[in-house]
Design an enzyme around this catalytic site. Structure first.
Site, PDB file in Angstrom:
ATOM      1  N   HIS A 151       5.802   8.287  -6.142  1.00  0.00           N
ATOM      2  CA  HIS A 151       7.253   8.651  -5.514  1.00  0.00           C
ATOM      3  C   HIS A 151       8.014   7.423  -4.962  1.00  0.00           C
ATOM      4  CE1 HIS A 151       5.631  12.880  -6.002  1.00  0.00           C
ATOM      5  NE2 HIS A 151       6.283  12.651  -6.949  1.00  0.00           N
ATOM      6  N   ASP A 175      11.052  11.683 -14.383  1.00  0.00           N
ATOM      7  CA  ASP A 175       9.821  11.935 -13.705  1.00  0.00           C
ATOM      8  C   ASP A 175       9.143  13.239 -14.374  1.00  0.00           C
ATOM      9  OD1 ASP A 175       8.884  13.639 -10.311  1.00  0.00           O
ATOM     10  OD2 ASP A 175       7.768  12.418 -11.854  1.00  0.00           O
TER      11      ASP A 175
HETATM   12  N1  SAM Z   1       4.244  12.614 -11.282  1.00  0.00           N
HETATM   13  C1  SAM Z   1       3.866  13.581 -12.602  1.00  0.00           C
HETATM   14  C2  SAM Z   1       3.504  12.428 -13.728  1.00  0.00           C
HETATM   15  O1  SAM Z   1       3.835  11.156 -13.522  1.00  0.00           O
HETATM   16  O2  SAM Z   1       3.027  12.691 -14.697  1.00  0.00           O
HETATM   17  C3  SAM Z   1       5.265  14.111 -13.051  1.00  0.00           C
HETATM   18  C4  SAM Z   1       5.234  15.440 -12.118  1.00  0.00           C
HETATM   19  S1  SAM Z   1       6.732  16.306 -12.313  1.00  0.00           S
HETATM   20  C5  SAM Z   1       5.675  17.909 -11.962  1.00  0.00           C
HETATM   21  C6  SAM Z   1       6.866  16.614 -14.134  1.00  0.00           C
HETATM   22  C7  SAM Z   1       7.804  17.725 -14.147  1.00  0.00           C
HETATM   23  O3  SAM Z   1       8.243  17.449 -15.586  1.00  0.00           O
HETATM   24  C8  SAM Z   1       7.109  19.090 -14.360  1.00  0.00           C
HETATM   25  O4  SAM Z   1       7.640  19.902 -13.323  1.00  0.00           O
HETATM   26  C9  SAM Z   1       7.601  19.701 -15.709  1.00  0.00           C
HETATM   27  O5  SAM Z   1       7.975  21.226 -15.711  1.00  0.00           O
HETATM   28  C10 SAM Z   1       8.815  18.859 -15.939  1.00  0.00           C
HETATM   29  N2  SAM Z   1       9.217  18.949 -17.337  1.00  0.00           N
HETATM   30  C11 SAM Z   1       8.526  18.521 -18.646  1.00  0.00           C
HETATM   31  N3  SAM Z   1       9.373  18.578 -19.798  1.00  0.00           N
HETATM   32  C12 SAM Z   1      10.398  18.646 -19.090  1.00  0.00           C
HETATM   33  C13 SAM Z   1      11.805  18.717 -19.882  1.00  0.00           C
HETATM   34  N4  SAM Z   1      11.709  18.497 -21.280  1.00  0.00           N
HETATM   35  N5  SAM Z   1      12.793  18.645 -19.312  1.00  0.00           N
HETATM   36  C14 SAM Z   1      12.776  18.761 -17.864  1.00  0.00           C
HETATM   37  N6  SAM Z   1      11.606  18.817 -17.018  1.00  0.00           N
HETATM   38  C15 SAM Z   1      10.450  18.842 -17.867  1.00  0.00           C
END
Ligand code: SAM
Length: 287
Positions: A68, A162
């Site tokens: 982060h 992210d």
């Molecule tokens: N730090 C992690 C990594 O590097 O893999 C990422 C963590 S964060 C929890 C990832 C987030 O992306 C999740 O909450 C997931 O629901 C979200 N996400 C996945 N696809 C997405 C999309 N198309 N639009 C918005 N959010 C999305």
């Protein structure tokens, strides 16, 4: 002893074909399907509480600070005058927490596809988001980041993708179309950074993103940071901008960091500059 018995009490990450990461589940706190993905939260003696989505590690209390801090402070300190930041994904709140530490940032929009991640991160991982979700500067939008980016709308000084890996709902966030729309949603000297996986394990993912960035931006590339639970070596963070952000000198970054007035556990101006020095095997993934 069967494999199932052997693995009882362990979370087994199957992100890679030939490489599994196993994390002891000392205490299982939550395990259920949201409308979009399987969400699990468990406690590991070394890494603390861990969130997985579809059995892939997303964030751990123990090492989330590395990821982060590097995904937020590198673009914001480089830019130098960021007022508006877009976070695509980031439902655990950690990215918003770090972005909001910058007092010059006036507006943060988080576009998260799965409200369940936000809800359960607030409940089971409150330390990750800190007070971010209560900060009046933060607006949470529940939507597919690809749809949000495609629409006409405000521009941002920094855009941070992210997201999960390019599987499931994350696939739409690794396309040329998405990157093209992201460029359009940047201010003229804005910076786009993307979670781009571990190049030793996912080389094609980085090359694909950089091929798109090369066509879109004057300054394109990636920088590195090593997050213990993103296994396989250093993780790449895609970087694209038409502005002079990367030119910020070490002295300038030191001044901005001192003026920001907050402590970090991984980020330093020296680490910031060094993160862009790529080992040969990563540099050769550039198109
Ligand atoms: N730090 C992690 C990594 O590097 O893999 C990422 C963590 S964060 C929890 C990832 C987030 O992306 C999740 O909450 C997931 O629901 C979200 N996400 C996945 N696809 C997405 C999309 N198309 N639009 C918005 N959010 C999305």
């Amino acid at each position: 002893m069967s494999e199932r018995d052997l693995m009882a009490g362990w979370s087994v990450e199957l992100l890679h074909d030939d490489f599994r990461q196993c994390l002891r589940e000392a205490t299982l706190l939550y395990d259920s399907e949201t409308a979009i993905q399987r969400l699990r939260v468990f406690r590991n003696p070394t890494f603390g509480r861990i969130l997985t989505l579809d059995n892939v590690v997303q964030v751990t209390e123990g090492d989330e600070f590395v990821y982060h801090e590097m995904m937020s402070h590198v673009p914001i300190f480089s830019h130098g005058a960021a007022r508006s930041v877009l976070i695509v994904g980031g439902g655990d709140g950690g990215m918003a927490r770090e972005v909001l530490r910058h007092k010059g940032v006036e507006r943060v929009v988080m576009v998260e596809i799965d409200p369940g991640v936000i809800e359960f991160s607030k409940r089971y991982l409150p330390g990750i988001g800190g007070g971010a979700f209560d900060d009046p500067r933060l607006e949470v939008v529940i939507a597919d980041g690809a749809d949000y980016m495609k629409a006409d709308g405000e521009r941002f000084d920094v855009i941070i993708v992210d997201s999960t890996d390019p599987i499931g709902p994350g696939v739409t966030l690794f396309t040329d179309s998405f990157y093209g729309h992201a460029k359009r949603r940047l201010t003229p000297e804005g910076v786009l950074v993307t979670q781009n996986g571990v190049p030793f394990m996912q080389p094609g993912e980085l090359t694909n993103t950089l091929r798109a960035f090369k066509a879109l931006f004057r300054d394109w590339g990636c920088y590195l940071a090593t997050i213990p639970t993103y296994v396989g070596g250093p993780m790449a963070m895609g970087w694209g901008t038409d502005g002079p952000a990367r030119d910020a000198s070490l002295e300038t970054l030191k001044t901005r960091y001192a003026e920001a007035g907050f402590e970090t556990r991984y980020y330093t101006p020296e680490v910031h500059k060094a993160a862009f020095a790529l080992p040969g095997y990563v540099a050769r993934l550039r198109p």
